[in-house]
Write a protein that holds these residues in place. Sequence first.
Motif, PDB file in Angstrom:
ATOM      1  N   LEU A 298     -69.459   6.938  22.965  1.00  0.00           N
ATOM      2  CA  LEU A 298     -68.109   6.426  23.188  1.00  0.00           C
ATOM      3  C   LEU A 298     -67.032   7.240  22.483  1.00  0.00           C
ATOM      4  O   LEU A 298     -65.846   7.020  22.730  1.00  0.00           O
ATOM      5  N   MET A 299     -67.410   8.177  21.616  1.00  0.00           N
ATOM      6  CA  MET A 299     -66.453   9.031  20.909  1.00  0.00           C
ATOM      7  C   MET A 299     -66.202  10.333  21.659  1.00  0.00           C
ATOM      8  O   MET A 299     -66.018  11.377  21.039  1.00  0.00           O
ATOM      9  N   PHE A 300     -66.152  10.289  22.978  1.00  0.00           N
ATOM     10  CA  PHE A 300     -66.051  11.522  23.753  1.00  0.00           C
ATOM     11  C   PHE A 300     -64.709  12.207  23.607  1.00  0.00           C
ATOM     12  O   PHE A 300     -64.583  13.384  23.928  1.00  0.00           O
ATOM     13  N   LYS A 301     -63.678  11.527  23.112  1.00  0.00           N
ATOM     14  CA  LYS A 301     -62.366  12.176  22.951  1.00  0.00           C
ATOM     15  C   LYS A 301     -62.282  13.004  21.669  1.00  0.00           C
ATOM     16  O   LYS A 301     -61.482  13.920  21.580  1.00  0.00           O
ATOM     17  N   ASN A 302     -63.093  12.678  20.676  1.00  0.00           N
ATOM     18  CA  ASN A 302     -63.083  13.407  19.412  1.00  0.00           C
ATOM     19  C   ASN A 302     -64.428  14.114  19.259  1.00  0.00           C
ATOM     20  O   ASN A 302     -65.386  13.553  18.736  1.00  0.00           O
ATOM     21  N   ARG A 303     -64.470  15.355  19.702  1.00  0.00           N
ATOM     22  CA  ARG A 303     -65.736  16.084  19.771  1.00  0.00           C
ATOM     23  C   ARG A 303     -66.320  16.399  18.394  1.00  0.00           C
ATOM     24  O   ARG A 303     -67.525  16.344  18.206  1.00  0.00           O
ATOM     25  N   MET A 304     -65.482  16.714  17.426  1.00  0.00           N
ATOM     26  CA  MET A 304     -65.995  17.046  16.099  1.00  0.00           C
ATOM     27  C   MET A 304     -66.593  15.816  15.419  1.00  0.00           C
ATOM     28  O   MET A 304     -67.632  15.912  14.763  1.00  0.00           O
ATOM     29  N   ARG A 305     -65.973  14.659  15.589  1.00  0.00           N
ATOM     30  CA  ARG A 305     -66.540  13.431  15.044  1.00  0.00           C
ATOM     31  C   ARG A 305     -67.850  13.088  15.753  1.00  0.00           C
ATOM     32  O   ARG A 305     -68.799  12.622  15.145  1.00  0.00           O
ATOM     33  N   GLN A 306     -67.886  13.362  17.043  1.00  0.00           N
ATOM     34  CA  GLN A 306     -69.095  13.131  17.821  1.00  0.00           C
ATOM     35  C   GLN A 306     -70.246  13.997  17.291  1.00  0.00           C
ATOM     36  O   GLN A 306     -71.374  13.517  17.146  1.00  0.00           O
ATOM     37  N   LYS A 307     -69.950  15.246  16.960  1.00  0.00           N
ATOM     38  CA  LYS A 307     -70.976  16.128  16.399  1.00  0.00           C
ATOM     39  C   LYS A 307     -71.446  15.647  15.034  1.00  0.00           C
ATOM     40  O   LYS A 307     -72.631  15.710  14.721  1.00  0.00           O
ATOM     41  N   ARG A 308     -70.516  15.145  14.202  1.00  0.00           N
ATOM     42  CA  ARG A 308     -70.893  14.646  12.885  1.00  0.00           C
ATOM     43  C   ARG A 308     -71.780  13.401  12.999  1.00  0.00           C
ATOM     44  O   ARG A 308     -72.761  13.256  12.261  1.00  0.00           O
ATOM     45  N   ILE A 309     -71.427  12.512  13.913  1.00  0.00           N
ATOM     46  CA  ILE A 309     -72.254  11.319  14.119  1.00  0.00           C
ATOM     47  C   ILE A 309     -73.641  11.717  14.610  1.00  0.00           C
ATOM     48  O   ILE A 309     -74.652  11.150  14.186  1.00  0.00           O
ATOM     49  N   ASN A 310     -73.710  12.712  15.487  1.00  0.00           N
ATOM     50  CA  ASN A 310     -75.013  13.204  15.952  1.00  0.00           C
ATOM     51  C   ASN A 310     -75.811  13.815  14.803  1.00  0.00           C
ATOM     52  O   ASN A 310     -77.035  13.692  14.757  1.00  0.00           O
TER      53      ASN A 310
END
Length: 144
Positions: free
Chosen positions: A67-79
């Motif tokens: 659901l964080m597709f708008k913030n790619r860097m946060r998405q990478k950190r969560i991954n």
Amino acid sequence: MIQRIQSIYLGLVIVLSGVLVFFLDLWVEVNGTGITMMHLLNSKNYYQIVLAVMFLAVAVLGLISLLMFKNRMRQKRINGVNILVNLILFGLLIFNLLSLSGEFKDSLKGIGIWLPLGSIVLLFLANRAIQKDENLVKSVDRIR
């Protein structure tokens, strides 16, 4: 956007850690009963409850990342955090596998023990696809 390839990878992580653990045997006890997520959730053993919570945490982190597709860097950190949780979960499951009595046969011990490894691979692929999107956006911004 939600229709990217990393969304498929993250959806598969959610299915692996949130759905398949209820149907696949994580391991098989000495008496022949297969241990699934329902057995872990109904257990009085703290170790098994921690395993169940970690499987659910992987699924929830995958959903949050999806659901964080708008913030790619946060998405990478969560991954990245999700990969770390999966590594710990895989280590705990391998420790449990080695402490079970009997012969070491994967087919008898349960295929569900390898689900965190599949999740790690899918999260790695999702991070690569997210980085490709980020590079594409940066290259377009450079042209302007």
